[in-house]
Design a protein around this motif. Structure first.
Motif, PDB file in Angstrom:
ATOM      1  N   LEU A   1       0.811  -1.222   0.000  1.00 43.62           N
ATOM      2  CA  LEU A   1       0.000   0.000   0.000  1.00 43.62           C
ATOM      3  C   LEU A   1       0.845   1.274   0.000  1.00 43.62           C
ATOM      4  O   LEU A   1       0.533   2.229  -0.713  1.00 43.62           O
ATOM      5  N   LEU A   2       1.912   1.290   0.783  1.00 47.19           N
ATOM      6  CA  LEU A   2       2.737   2.500   0.831  1.00 47.19           C
ATOM      7  C   LEU A   2       3.618   2.661  -0.406  1.00 47.19           C
ATOM      8  O   LEU A   2       4.295   3.686  -0.555  1.00 47.19           O
ATOM      9  N   LYS A   3       3.599   1.679  -1.295  1.00 48.60           N
ATOM     10  CA  LYS A   3       4.283   1.808  -2.582  1.00 48.60           C
ATOM     11  C   LYS A   3       3.411   2.516  -3.621  1.00 48.60           C
ATOM     12  O   LYS A   3       3.889   2.874  -4.701  1.00 48.60           O
ATOM     13  N   LEU A   4       2.140   2.730  -3.290  1.00 51.36           N
ATOM     14  CA  LEU A   4       1.234   3.418  -4.210  1.00 51.36           C
ATOM     15  C   LEU A   4       1.556   4.908  -4.232  1.00 51.36           C
ATOM     16  O   LEU A   4       2.154   5.450  -3.293  1.00 51.36           O
ATOM     17  N   PRO A   5       1.158   5.621  -5.296  1.00 53.30           N
ATOM     18  CA  PRO A   5       1.385   7.074  -5.343  1.00 53.30           C
ATOM     19  C   PRO A   5       0.776   7.769  -4.126  1.00 53.30           C
ATOM     20  O   PRO A   5      -0.292   7.377  -3.647  1.00 53.30           O
ATOM     21  N   ASN A   6       1.445   8.769  -3.624  1.00 52.53           N
ATOM     22  CA  ASN A   6       0.991   9.460  -2.414  1.00 52.53           C
ATOM     23  C   ASN A   6      -0.404  10.039  -2.547  1.00 52.53           C
ATOM     24  O   ASN A   6      -1.145  10.144  -1.563  1.00 52.53           O
ATOM     25  N   GLU A   7      -0.788  10.433  -3.759  1.00 45.63           N
ATOM     26  CA  GLU A   7      -2.097  11.061  -3.950  1.00 45.63           C
ATOM     27  C   GLU A   7      -3.230  10.045  -4.064  1.00 45.63           C
ATOM     28  O   GLU A   7      -4.416  10.434  -4.175  1.00 45.63           O
ATOM     29  N   THR A   8      -2.921   8.763  -4.009  1.00 47.93           N
ATOM     30  CA  THR A   8      -3.957   7.732  -4.104  1.00 47.93           C
ATOM     31  C   THR A   8      -4.961   7.893  -2.964  1.00 47.93           C
ATOM     32  O   THR A   8      -4.599   7.955  -1.789  1.00 47.93           O
ATOM     33  N   ILE A   9      -6.235   7.942  -3.315  1.00 50.73           N
ATOM     34  CA  ILE A   9      -7.287   8.052  -2.308  1.00 50.73           C
ATOM     35  C   ILE A   9      -7.525   6.684  -1.685  1.00 50.73           C
ATOM     36  O   ILE A   9      -7.628   5.677  -2.380  1.00 50.73           O
ATOM     37  N   VAL A  10      -7.634   6.654  -0.363  1.00 48.51           N
ATOM     38  CA  VAL A  10      -7.846   5.422   0.379  1.00 48.51           C
ATOM     39  C   VAL A  10      -9.283   5.398   0.893  1.00 48.51           C
ATOM     40  O   VAL A  10      -9.721   6.319   1.589  1.00 48.51           O
ATOM     41  N   TYR A  11     -10.009   4.329   0.546  1.00 47.86           N
ATOM     42  CA  TYR A  11     -11.355   4.110   1.069  1.00 47.86           C
ATOM     43  C   TYR A  11     -11.308   2.874   1.966  1.00 47.86           C
ATOM     44  O   TYR A  11     -11.283   1.754   1.479  1.00 47.86           O
ATOM     45  N   PRO A  12     -11.297   3.067   3.291  1.00 49.29           N
ATOM     46  CA  PRO A  12     -11.218   1.924   4.204  1.00 49.29           C
ATOM     47  C   PRO A  12     -12.582   1.266   4.395  1.00 49.29           C
ATOM     48  O   PRO A  12     -13.626   1.828   4.029  1.00 49.29           O
ATOM     49  N   GLY A  13     -12.558   0.086   5.005  1.00 50.31           N
ATOM     50  CA  GLY A  13     -13.789  -0.647   5.224  1.00 50.31           C
ATOM     51  C   GLY A  13     -14.606  -0.175   6.403  1.00 50.31           C
ATOM     52  O   GLY A  13     -15.785  -0.503   6.515  1.00 50.31           O
TER      53      GLY A  13
END
Length: 322
Positions: free
Chosen positions: A154-166
């Motif tokens: 997950l932390l390898k994804l681009p910093n601007e990636t939006i995270v939608y948690p459960g």
């Protein structure tokens, strides 16, 4: 719900058991639900994967480490689900909260834009690795898997990636999550206590300390989500009982009387020995905490609330009598 307008195809991720909103939204938008995707076997609520698959004919998808009594499509790490010309979903194996946990990375026009992290990464927290849904694997082993999923996936994804948690604040699937529907990888990198620079061994210590005991219904619900259980009837209310029938049932020790009315109404007058669990609170969590999974329950509720009570209870074997 994630869809592509070019093909009118849509998937639903981690559906609740009342599937009416998914069906109505798909109909309103002219979309077809083509897959039912799960991030893991949930312990805190009974999922609607079986109900939604039955209603739409869409196959159910889990990470390929999952095992269940029902048929599902095993999803390999980095496999892709192409919805149309614009939207593709990439499966990311992110074990740790449970061994079979996955996240879903959404690509729009070839660019990763957002990720559905299930119970791996929350806003301000991470998934707890100690739940009984992970029978056969120690919390330390799962915590090490969680560390790897966070730092090497997950932390390898681009910093601007939006995270939608459960989940948001209040869920027992974490211990310090904040009440926000989304965040970004950058925000969590900067502010999440569990993502501070530390060794894997220190991470295990940090995420396992101070955890409250999980609610008693978690083990049952996690097992039920693996089973081919009976489907939810969203329209038929439980049978009503007369006052005399209720009084006779009070002589039986294995019946729980649950009053789901507003707390002020209950305080003004209630059946002696009943337990107050207001429907318009964190009902599933509180109800699951006071009732045994297979216990017979008499519900005391306002008129027309019987079906809602049945739908919102977290366990499949919950037997509402009234």
């Amino acid at each position: 719900m994630i869809g592509d307008l070019s093909t009118k195809k849509m998937v639903v991720v981690d559906p609740q058991r009342d599937i009416s909103s998914y069906l109505s939204t798909a109909k309103e938008e002219g979309m077809k639900i083509t897959k039912v995707l799960e991030t893991h076997f949930h312990a805190d609520f009974l999922s609607g994967h079986l109900e939604l698959s039955k209603a739409t004919g869409a196959p159910i998808g889990y990470g390929d480490k999952a095992t269940s009594e029902f048929e599902f499509e095993p999803l390999a790490d980095h496999s892709k689900i192409v919805l149309g010309d614009h939207v593709t979903i990439e499966v990311l194996h992110t074990p740790g909260h449970t061994p079979e946990s996955v996240s879903y990375l959404i690509h729009v026009d070839g660019k990763p834009t957002s990720v559905l992290t299930g119970d791996c990464l929350f806003v301000g927290d991470v998934g707890r690795p100690d739940l009984l849904s992970s029978a056969g694997v120690t919390s330390e082993e799962l915590a090490l898997q969680l560390y790897d999923s966070l730092h090497n996936v997950l932390l390898k994804l681009p910093n601007e990636t939006i995270v939608y948690p459960g989940h948001g604040a209040g869920s027992a699937c974490g211990k310090a999550m904040l009440d926000a529907p989304s965040t970004t990888i950058q925000e969590q990198r900067d502010f999440n206590y569990a993502l501070r620079p530390m060794t894997p061994e220190k991470f295990v210590e940090v995420v396992t300390e101070g955890l409250a005991s999980p609610p008693q219904y978690f083990h049952h619900t996690a097992a039920a989500n693996r089973q081919k259980h009976s489907l939810l009837d969203e329209s038929t209310p439980p049978p009503a009982l007369s006052y005399d029938e209720v009084l006779k049932m009070k002589e039986t020790d294995d019946i729980l009387f649950m009053d789901v009315r507003d707390v002020n109404e209950t305080a003004a007058g209630h059946l002696k020995g009943s337990v107050c669990v207001p429907l318009h609170s964190r009902f599933a969590g509180y109800a699951g905490a006071v009732a045994e999974p297979d216990q017979k329950i008499v519900i005391i509720c306002p008129p027309s609330s019987e079906v809602e009570t049945k739908i919102r209870y977290p366990c499949s074997r919950f037997r509402v009598i009234v």
